[in-house]
Structure formats: structure tokens, C-alpha cells
Design a protein around this motif. Sequence first.
Motif, PDB file in Angstrom:
ATOM      1  N   TRP A 133       2.125   1.148  -0.118  1.00 59.61           N
ATOM      2  CA  TRP A 133       1.322   0.123   0.545  1.00 59.61           C
ATOM      3  C   TRP A 133       1.104  -1.105  -0.349  1.00 59.61           C
ATOM      4  O   TRP A 133       0.186  -1.886  -0.098  1.00 59.61           O
ATOM      5  CB  TRP A 133      -0.043   0.694   0.932  1.00 59.61           C
ATOM      6  N   THR A 134       1.905  -1.257  -1.378  1.00 60.33           N
ATOM      7  CA  THR A 134       1.677  -2.366  -2.307  1.00 60.33           C
ATOM      8  C   THR A 134       1.788  -3.710  -1.594  1.00 60.33           C
ATOM      9  O   THR A 134       2.411  -3.838  -0.527  1.00 60.33           O
ATOM     10  CB  THR A 134       2.688  -2.300  -3.454  1.00 60.33           C
ATOM     11  N   GLN A 135       1.231  -4.757  -2.218  1.00 58.00           N
ATOM     12  CA  GLN A 135       1.051  -6.044  -1.553  1.00 58.00           C
ATOM     13  C   GLN A 135       2.353  -6.814  -1.334  1.00 58.00           C
ATOM     14  O   GLN A 135       2.529  -7.481  -0.322  1.00 58.00           O
ATOM     15  CB  GLN A 135       0.091  -6.914  -2.393  1.00 58.00           C
ATOM     16  N   ASP A 136       3.286  -6.753  -2.283  1.00 59.00           N
ATOM     17  CA  ASP A 136       4.408  -7.694  -2.284  1.00 59.00           C
ATOM     18  C   ASP A 136       5.699  -7.106  -1.734  1.00 59.00           C
ATOM     19  O   ASP A 136       6.770  -7.672  -1.954  1.00 59.00           O
ATOM     20  CB  ASP A 136       4.659  -8.192  -3.723  1.00 59.00           C
ATOM     21  N   VAL A 137       5.650  -5.965  -1.066  1.00 55.82           N
ATOM     22  CA  VAL A 137       6.883  -5.391  -0.534  1.00 55.82           C
ATOM     23  C   VAL A 137       7.177  -6.007   0.828  1.00 55.82           C
ATOM     24  O   VAL A 137       6.265  -6.274   1.620  1.00 55.82           O
ATOM     25  CB  VAL A 137       6.776  -3.859  -0.421  1.00 55.82           C
ATOM     26  N   PRO A 138       8.458  -6.282   1.159  1.00 57.17           N
ATOM     27  CA  PRO A 138       8.773  -6.874   2.467  1.00 57.17           C
ATOM     28  C   PRO A 138       8.772  -5.859   3.609  1.00 57.17           C
ATOM     29  O   PRO A 138       8.844  -6.262   4.774  1.00 57.17           O
ATOM     30  CB  PRO A 138      10.172  -7.443   2.251  1.00 57.17           C
ATOM     31  N   ARG A 139       8.726  -4.573   3.294  1.00 50.74           N
ATOM     32  CA  ARG A 139       8.753  -3.568   4.355  1.00 50.74           C
ATOM     33  C   ARG A 139       7.823  -2.424   3.996  1.00 50.74           C
ATOM     34  O   ARG A 139       7.818  -1.958   2.852  1.00 50.74           O
ATOM     35  CB  ARG A 139      10.174  -3.035   4.574  1.00 50.74           C
ATOM     36  N   ILE A 140       7.040  -1.953   4.956  1.00 50.49           N
ATOM     37  CA  ILE A 140       6.161  -0.793   4.790  1.00 50.49           C
ATOM     38  C   ILE A 140       6.700   0.293   5.711  1.00 50.49           C
ATOM     39  O   ILE A 140       6.452   0.294   6.921  1.00 50.49           O
ATOM     40  CB  ILE A 140       4.697  -1.147   5.128  1.00 50.49           C
ATOM     41  N   ASP A 141       7.444   1.202   5.115  1.00 53.48           N
ATOM     42  CA  ASP A 141       8.107   2.256   5.888  1.00 53.48           C
ATOM     43  C   ASP A 141       7.341   3.563   5.694  1.00 53.48           C
ATOM     44  O   ASP A 141       7.689   4.399   4.859  1.00 53.48           O
ATOM     45  CB  ASP A 141       9.560   2.391   5.436  1.00 53.48           C
ATOM     46  N   VAL A 142       6.280   3.712   6.460  1.00 49.59           N
ATOM     47  CA  VAL A 142       5.464   4.930   6.401  1.00 49.59           C
ATOM     48  C   VAL A 142       5.331   5.488   7.812  1.00 49.59           C
ATOM     49  O   VAL A 142       5.626   4.807   8.806  1.00 49.59           O
ATOM     50  CB  VAL A 142       4.072   4.643   5.791  1.00 49.59           C
ATOM     51  N   ALA A 143       4.901   6.742   7.879  1.00 48.03           N
ATOM     52  CA  ALA A 143       4.837   7.422   9.173  1.00 48.03           C
ATOM     53  C   ALA A 143       3.850   6.754  10.119  1.00 48.03           C
ATOM     54  O   ALA A 143       4.091   6.699  11.338  1.00 48.03           O
ATOM     55  CB  ALA A 143       4.450   8.892   8.957  1.00 48.03           C
ATOM     56  N   GLU A 144       2.733   6.220   9.602  1.00 48.78           N
ATOM     57  CA  GLU A 144       1.722   5.602  10.471  1.00 48.78           C
ATOM     58  C   GLU A 144       2.272   4.337  11.134  1.00 48.78           C
ATOM     59  O   GLU A 144       2.007   4.095  12.325  1.00 48.78           O
ATOM     60  CB  GLU A 144       0.472   5.279   9.657  1.00 48.78           C
ATOM     61  N   VAL A 145       3.044   3.547  10.396  1.00 50.74           N
ATOM     62  CA  VAL A 145       3.636   2.337  10.977  1.00 50.74           C
ATOM     63  C   VAL A 145       4.696   2.710  12.012  1.00 50.74           C
ATOM     64  O   VAL A 145       4.795   2.094  13.088  1.00 50.74           O
ATOM     65  CB  VAL A 145       4.227   1.451   9.857  1.00 50.74           C
ATOM     66  N   ARG A 146       5.488   3.731  11.721  1.00 46.40           N
ATOM     67  CA  ARG A 146       6.491   4.161  12.704  1.00 46.40           C
ATOM     68  C   ARG A 146       5.826   4.678  13.975  1.00 46.40           C
ATOM     69  O   ARG A 146       6.316   4.459  15.090  1.00 46.40           O
ATOM     70  CB  ARG A 146       7.384   5.236  12.095  1.00 46.40           C
ATOM     71  N   GLU A 147       4.699   5.386  13.802  1.00 48.85           N
ATOM     72  CA  GLU A 147       3.986   5.886  14.978  1.00 48.85           C
ATOM     73  C   GLU A 147       3.424   4.744  15.812  1.00 48.85           C
ATOM     74  O   GLU A 147       3.495   4.766  17.044  1.00 48.85           O
ATOM     75  CB  GLU A 147       2.870   6.832  14.525  1.00 48.85           C
TER      76      GLU A 147
END
Length: 670
Positions: free
Chosen positions: A291-305
Motif C-alpha cells: 500500500w505504499t504511496q508512490d507505486v503506480p499499481r495496488i494489486d491486492v485482493a480488496e481492490v480486485r474485489e
Amino acid sequence: MTLRRKLLLVALCTLALPVAGWLYVRQMETLLREGQAQALTASARAMARSLVVTDAPLPPAGPGWYVQQTPNPITIDGYGDDWAPLTPWSQPLDKRGKLLLAEDADWLYLYADVRSTHRTRADAGDPNALLADHLVLSLGKGEQSRRYLLASAAPGALTAQPLDPAVDGLPALVTAQWQEDGSGYHVELRLPRRLALDSLGLSVYDAATGGDPQAVERLPLLTYSPSLSRELGQLALDGVQARVLAPRGWLLAQTGRLATPATAPGDQPGWFAALVYRSLLADQVEDAEPWTQDVPRIDVAEVREAGAGRPATLWRQGEARGSVILAAAVPIESDGQVRGVLLLEQASRAVPLLANRALLGLLLTSFGVLLVAGAILLIFATRLSLRLGRLRDAAERAQLNDGRLDGPFPMTAAEDEIGDLARSFERLFEVVGGYTDYLRTLASKLSHELNTPLAIVKSSLDNLEHALQAQQAMPPDAQPYLLRARDGVARLGALVRAMSEASRMERAIAAAEPEDVDLVEVVRGCSEAYRPLAGTRRLETVLPEAPLHLHCAPELIAQALDKLFDNALSFTPDGGWLRLTLRAMGDGAEIELANQGQPLPAAMQGRLFDSLVSLRDKATPGDAPHLGLGLYVVRLVAERHGGVALARNLEDGSGVAFTLQLHGMPRQRL
């Protein structure tokens, strides 16, 4: 298991109190977290609806190509060195490679890495280029699009050949760089930002697998939107970080920063409180790295859901010690389609502080209660064990003293159950002591009481015999009856004399004077005296070579050996053996007389040395009576010398052994 250990286990049952409290605090902490999660999810839903209502520049539904931001211009040389910072967020390309897109203020950069170990080469201008390995690039702007063929027979620069007619606003030619290595080939190019492209397609054709050489699918270009970030900033709550993501997690807009609420110096949690919270309470707190601030993509299960149309929440670790972050992801839906994902994150210290305070307070209170209860139970168990130990010691002393108490029984004045038990023991030992005293004096009483009737019967028989002889009127058949009566009187007289002898022996044992003697000479003398009495039986004597001195009464020891020898001789068969052994034993001596014969019954081994106990068969007419007093005298002699008399079966089952363990008599002070 001792009483103290049992009561300690009972004290451990008080651990149920902190366990129940821990479960209660955990449940309350879960309720607090659920309430906070529901509130943040409701805020996220309201913001998502506001973005749709205000016609915010949301991305189109479905997949797309994400264009990352590059702080420095990229050199177009066909190599991926300049793309290293962006490589972790590459996008798959037709399952054969990966695609990277980046932009700066002037250019849109493209880098394709295709994996192919067997290649068919041809230049883009070659008529057979569509049959060789190549890439098809499609550029789109609004409803217009144009395709380009990227192929090269050798590494270096190439010019893409258009596959479609010219289109206004789209370039006529595209230049690129083609490089190869053992694993595949790499294509790198750039396009001006002024083209304002909104979609792009790139397909890989492999001559070995075939397919449509000109097929390509265009996908919309997704990039970070400052305008969407500004509009999002107008809707975001204070202290909440908001991000708009594509359905696949690509960052499109963000606003706000995570602000950990300030705490008073006394409320600042320490490392131990943070450890307690994370290990005992918040077992669902996730790692903060994805969940870091400067990443262009957040690929976690909650976002996919959320991208699939279902809201989701997550608690994760905060950057500050003792803080947690709540993340709520909700779908941004328009016309029944998911256009994106709204992610809200809020830092909190209230939940950990409340939970830690409640848990630590509960643990301290429970620990104090456990210590006090354990100490009280330990003291009670110790006192109870000591009281029971006194009862046991008094009972063992009375048992060693033939059931006679040597003083008042302890704890008879207590008013609890142990006092009742002590009083019951006291009454029991009084009865046993009285019965033992009666048995001890029974022989002397019987001998005293029987002397007079025996004398009367004997004198009457004498007078009767004289009267009959004087009158010469004794019938012939009366003579046997008179002889039997005289034999019975003789036997009763022998019994009375034996009982009198036992009584005198007890008094003699108690009054015996000790002296220093050599037991070797005492036992040797007795052995020599027994040899003529053994008859056909073999008598062995085992004596130590050195003298064995003991402060004792030698006449008592000789009498005890006489009793043992008489007992062993009566049970040893003709032609059997007897063995008399003397050996040193610590601070005393041990005399053992073993004989061949039947083993001792198991039920009688503990009673052989009691008074009036005998294993011999009932005496037949003419035999000497046996009252079971011989081994009792042996026991009295052993006890007078501070020892004990024992009987056991031999290991090989061939006979029995009687042992006298002697420690000597106490010396008298002048």
C-alpha cells in the motif's frame, strides 16, 4: 501428586478470568473496528456517487494500457536500461512478453520485450514480412485508428510500415529500435504527446505458431489524471487519503496524506503495547508494503474485489508505532459498469489505545488476583500437608510401637475434618493398644490361671490311681484312659511352663545388661553347639575373618539364635542343609540363618514375628506344643539391639532365610 501441586492446578483455573477478559476485549475491539469500517465505507460510497454525478473524467470500463510517469527522458536504443525503475509494473503482452508505457511532457514511450527462441526474420519493407516474426502497432484517436508493421531482419533502427491508409492526425511513419538476444527481441519507440492518442494496440505474431498476422486489439490508454485528482480533493475528508484506481488497480488520481492523530505523551504506546495489540488483538492486520504511496499499481485482493463490484475493507499496519490504517475500497459504477475503484485510507490510534488499555488493565488485575490466589492456596496447601504429615508420622510411630501411642495424638483439638480424623485415629490406636497389651499379658495370665486347675487335676488323678490300686478294682480297659488323662495334663503343664518362660524372657530381655563382645566368637560357639543337633542335615557356617565387635547382650543373641535354629530345624527335611552367616553391616552386624524347605506363604510374611503366630501343623500326641512365641522372642531381641528381624524366601525358591539386623544396645552413662 501432592496436595500442593493439586491446589496449584486448581489455582491455574483462575486463568479463565484473563482468558475470558481477553476474549471480551477482542470482541469489543472487533466491534469498534467494524463500526469504523462501516463508517468509512459509507463515506467512500458517497464520494463514488459524487464522482459519477459530477461527470468526473473517469476511465472507460474494461481493460486498458497504463502509461506511467517518467521523470527523465528515455533514450530510444532498443535496450531496457532506462526502463529499470518502471519494470516491476510491466504489463503482459499476448502471453509472449511484456509491455511498458511511459510519458513525459513531450513524448509517449513504448518498450516491448518479446520472448522467442526460434525466429523467422524479415524487414518491414519485405513482401514476406507478414509471414515472419513481427509486431503490429495500432494507434487510435477518437474513432480513427491506423496500424503499423514492426519487423526487422537484423538489430538496429527500423521504420514501421503502415498497414492502413493515411489518417489525419496520425503519423505516416513510425521509427523504432530493434534489438535481439538469445531469449527474444526488444522493440523501443516514442511518439509525440501532441498526437493526443487515447488508445493503443500491440500484437505479437510468431511465425512458428501462425495466426492472423494483422490482427490487433486496441485498448484505451490510462494515465494519472491531475484534473481527476483536483476534483477528488474537493470531496475527500480531512485526514483521509483518497485514490481512484482502474478496475485492475492502476493509479488514476490521489489526494490527501495519511495523518496519524497526535497523542499525549502519556498515551504514546510503547513497543510492548504495540506488540500486544498486533499479537493478541489485531490478528488481521496486514503488511503495509503493498500500500505504499508512490507505486503506480495496488494489486491486492480488496481492490480486485471492489473492481468486481463488491466493497471491501482491510486493516493494515500504520507507519507510526502503535497505529493502524483502515482501507475501504468501493466500486465506481456508471450505467451498470465498473468504471474504477475508490480507495479511502484512514489512520487511527483510538482503537489500539482503547484495546491496549483495556487488555493491559485486565492482564495486570488478573495477574495480581492470580498471584494472591496462588499464594493463599499455596499457604493453605502447605499447612494442610504439614498437618497430614503430622498425622502420618504419629500413625507410623504407633505402628512401629505395636499400636501403642507414645503420647497424645496430634491435632485432636482441631474442629475441622482433620481434627475428626485425628480423634478417630486416637480412638483406634487406643483400642489397638489395649488389645496389644492384652495379647502381651495373655501368656502370663493363662499360665497363672492354669497352674491351680492343673495341680487339682493332677492331684485328683494321682489320688484316683492310688485308690484304685489299693482296692485292686481298676478295670483293665480303664488303664488307657487314665494314661491319656495323664498325658493331657503333662501337655497342659508344658504349655503353662512355655508361657511362663516367654513372660520371663520378655522381662529378661528388658533387664539384660550389654557388654562389648566379638560376635564372631558368639556365632561360632552357637554353630558348634548346633552341629550335633542337626543330625542328618548339613550345617554351614560363614563367618568374617576379622573380629566383629558389638555392644550387645550375648546371651540374648544366643537365645535368639536358639529359637531360629529350632524353627529352621523343624522345617528342614532329612539330608537338607542349613547355613548360618555373619556379616558386617554399616554401624552394626547382620546374622542370617537360611534353611532348605518350603517357601513362606505370602500372607504370613508380615506376621511371622508376632506373638502366638505359628506355621507348624497341630502337634500330635507326644510332640512338644508350639505356641508361636519363638519368633516373637527373636523380634524382641532384635528390637532390644536397635535392629529388626526379617524373613524372606530365597531367590531360587529352595528355602527361606531369617535375618537379624543388629545395631547394638545404647551405652549407659555413669
